[in-house]
Enzyme design. Structure first.
Site, mmCIF file in Angstrom:
data_model
loop_
_atom_site.group_PDB
_atom_site.id
_atom_site.type_symbol
_atom_site.label_atom_id
_atom_site.label_comp_id
_atom_site.label_asym_id
_atom_site.label_seq_id
_atom_site.Cartn_x
_atom_site.Cartn_y
_atom_site.Cartn_z
ATOM 1 N N TYR A 72 0.715 161.697 3.651
ATOM 2 C CA TYR A 72 2.220 160.970 3.585
ATOM 3 C C TYR A 72 1.956 159.769 4.807
ATOM 4 C CZ TYR A 72 4.829 161.900 -0.414
ATOM 5 O OH TYR A 72 5.480 161.854 -1.650
ATOM 6 N N GLU A 127 4.840 157.022 4.858
ATOM 7 C CA GLU A 127 5.921 155.984 4.811
ATOM 8 C C GLU A 127 5.814 155.195 6.060
ATOM 9 O OE1 GLU A 127 8.004 159.005 3.576
ATOM 10 O OE2 GLU A 127 8.508 158.450 1.476
ATOM 11 N N ASP A 181 0.906 134.813 -9.160
ATOM 12 C CA ASP A 181 0.544 136.029 -9.672
ATOM 13 C C ASP A 181 -0.932 135.967 -9.910
ATOM 14 O OD1 ASP A 181 -0.327 138.158 -10.920
ATOM 15 O OD2 ASP A 181 1.481 138.664 -11.882
ATOM 16 N N THR A 193 -3.196 142.408 -8.424
ATOM 17 C CA THR A 193 -4.041 143.731 -8.573
ATOM 18 C C THR A 193 -5.175 143.562 -8.037
ATOM 19 O OG1 THR A 193 -4.567 143.057 -10.725
ATOM 20 C CG2 THR A 193 -2.638 144.496 -10.796
ATOM 21 N N LYS A 197 -9.221 144.006 -11.190
ATOM 22 C CA LYS A 197 -9.498 143.322 -12.354
ATOM 23 C C LYS A 197 -10.723 142.492 -11.692
ATOM 24 C CE LYS A 197 -4.997 142.817 -14.660
ATOM 25 N NZ LYS A 197 -3.829 143.094 -13.811
ATOM 26 N N ARG A 202 -7.490 150.950 -8.576
ATOM 27 C CA ARG A 202 -6.087 150.369 -9.431
ATOM 28 C C ARG A 202 -5.298 150.187 -8.312
ATOM 29 N NH1 ARG A 202 -6.955 150.758 -14.807
ATOM 30 N NH2 ARG A 202 -4.833 149.731 -15.047
HETATM 31 N N1 DSN Z 1 -2.272 144.750 -18.248
HETATM 32 C C1 DSN Z 1 -2.878 143.857 -17.615
HETATM 33 C C2 DSN Z 1 -3.797 143.131 -18.845
HETATM 34 O O1 DSN Z 1 -4.506 143.523 -19.386
HETATM 35 O O2 DSN Z 1 -4.089 141.843 -18.455
HETATM 36 C C3 DSN Z 1 -2.123 142.805 -16.961
HETATM 37 O O3 DSN Z 1 -1.490 143.617 -15.876
#
Ligand code: DSN
Length: 416
Positions: A51, A53, A197, A223, A226, A232
């Site tokens: 942990y 925080e 984003d 994120t 990707k 993740r």
């Molecule tokens: N769920 C994602 C996507 O497939 O584009 C975006 O967060």
């Protein structure tokens, strides 16, 4: 995984079969990828036990000597890769990251302006079913019916009329490069903060093959799993003046303890993203997407916007007489995994829309190049033309498996 196998054979079996699925199928979901074995090892480490925080040098629990080192490395590497003043690496994923930005700068009821979900925007950009649409007043910009592209003059008029506190540039299904300079000018004119984003295209920016929104945005979210090919998770990046507000909004605003195993894996991914190999990877993602897009166009497929400038393609199947869901299921049976997706001005329902979306990030990670992308285009066409024919699906699935056997995905080399 000998302990897992012994202690929980059911979960062990699921993981083994999922490994095989990821090895044997062509993964075209635009938001997915294969992490390196090193990222996977960091994710599955003892750091999950801790942990932490707080932030580096200021934690609410003791025993942070090594966690602080890990988090500081992740931050420094991300700052170098993206050239930003400040990075918060703690958001659990993209949705909490966007929510934290809203908490940092908005009061309930304030106006945000983002791309409409059915036009390629994201749930967290104000969709009614999301907390972003329930707690804030969301306005949406749309794409043009004819071109499928954004009209910046219309966006400007809309922004000047609704005066959002946050203007959002970003998407999950728009195959074109956004004009960040134009977004900045519009945000300035209407007095909005500009949030980019960049979840989908962050890896392309890191690899230097896509314009960087960093000079234009006040705040950026992404994120990490990707095109960026990390675990993740998510990051929020911003100009120095917003650093304190962002950090406070992540912790204690929306989250408790950070997931340190993920932070370590983000650090590893950021080290990878800074290499020449990653630059080559990003360039190949673009070549692969273009090749697949051209192959599909030559076979009569209707690509929204007429093609792609990034890693993703959105295809309107109306002229093929098949719905997105039916097509996606037939393709999955044939070993080609993608998702159905709404297209702009879709008249069908979101669960069975008119389109499919695909991306080239994951297949590029396993080494596919132009020749394999052309082959994928031919398979997609064959399956869609014969979507009720299970023998065709089985034949293509066998061919897909054969191709995949010679292109082991990162971390899955042991399956060859
Ligand atoms: N769920 C994602 C996507 O497939 O584009 C975006 O967060």
């Amino acid at each position: 995984m000998k302990h897992l196998k012994q202690q929980d054979p059911e979960i062990y079996e699921c993981i083994q079969l999922e490994e095989l699925r990821q090895h044997e199928k062509v993964r075209l979901i635009a938001s997915e990828n294969y992490v390196s074995a090193a990222v996977m090892e960091a994710t599955g480490s003892v750091l999950t036990n801790k942990y932490s925080e707080g932030y580096v040098g200021k934690r609410y629990y003791e025993g942070q000597q090594l966690i602080d080192r890990v988090e500081a490395l992740a931050i420094e590497r991300a700052k170098t890769v993206f050239g930003v003043d400040h990075v918060n690496v703690q958001p659990y994923s993209g949705s909490p990251a966007n929510l934290s930005v809203f908490l940092a700068f908005l009061n309930p009821g304030d106006t945000i302006l983002g791309m409409a979900l059915p036009h390629g925007g994201h749930l967290t950009h104000g969709a009614k079913v999301s907390i972003s649409g329930k707690y804030f007043h969301a306005e949406f910009y749309s794409l043009e019916r004819e071109s499928g592209q954004l009209d910046y003059d219309k966006l400007r008029s809309q922004a000047l009329s609704c005066r959002p506190k946050i203007l959002i540039a970003g998407y999950s299904a728009y195959p074109r490069i956004l004009d960040f300079e134009r977004f900045r000018a519009i945000a300035d004119e209407c007095g909005a903060l500009l949030l980019v984003d960049m979840a989908h295209f962050a890896g392309l920016v890191a690899g230097g093959v896509h314009p960087s929104p960093v000079p234009y945005a006040d705040v950026l979210t992404t994120t990490t799993h990707k095109t960026l090919r990390g675990p993740r998770g998510a990051m929020i990046m911003c100009k120095a003046e917003h650093a304190a507000a962002i950090d406070k909004a992540v912790f204690p605003g929306t989250q408790g303890g950070p997931h340190n195993h993920t932070t370590a894996a983000i650090a590893v991914a950021m080290k990878e993203a800074g290499t020449d190999a990653f630059k080559q990877y990003a360039a190949q993602i673009l070549r692969n997407a273009k090749t697949l897009a051209d192959t599909l166009i030559s076979r009569g497929f209707n690509l929204v916007t007429g093609g792609t400038e990034n890693h993703l393609m959105l295809i309107d199947l109306t002229n093929k007489g098949i719905s997105g869901k039916t097509a996606a299921q037939a393709l999955d049976n044939a070993g080609l995994v993608l998702n159905c997706n709404a297209v702009p001005f879709d008249t069908r329902k979101p669960f069975d829309p008119s389109g499919i979306r695909m991306g080239s990030a994951a297949v590029t990670s396993r080494g596919f190049k132009e020749a394999q992308m052309e082959q994928i285009g031919v398979w997609i066409d064959t399956v869609i033309q014969n979507h009720t024919d299970t023998a065709v699906q089985a034949r293509v699935a066998a061919e897909v498996k054969e191709l995949c056997s010679t292109f082991p995905a990162p971390g899955l080399e042991h399956l060859v």
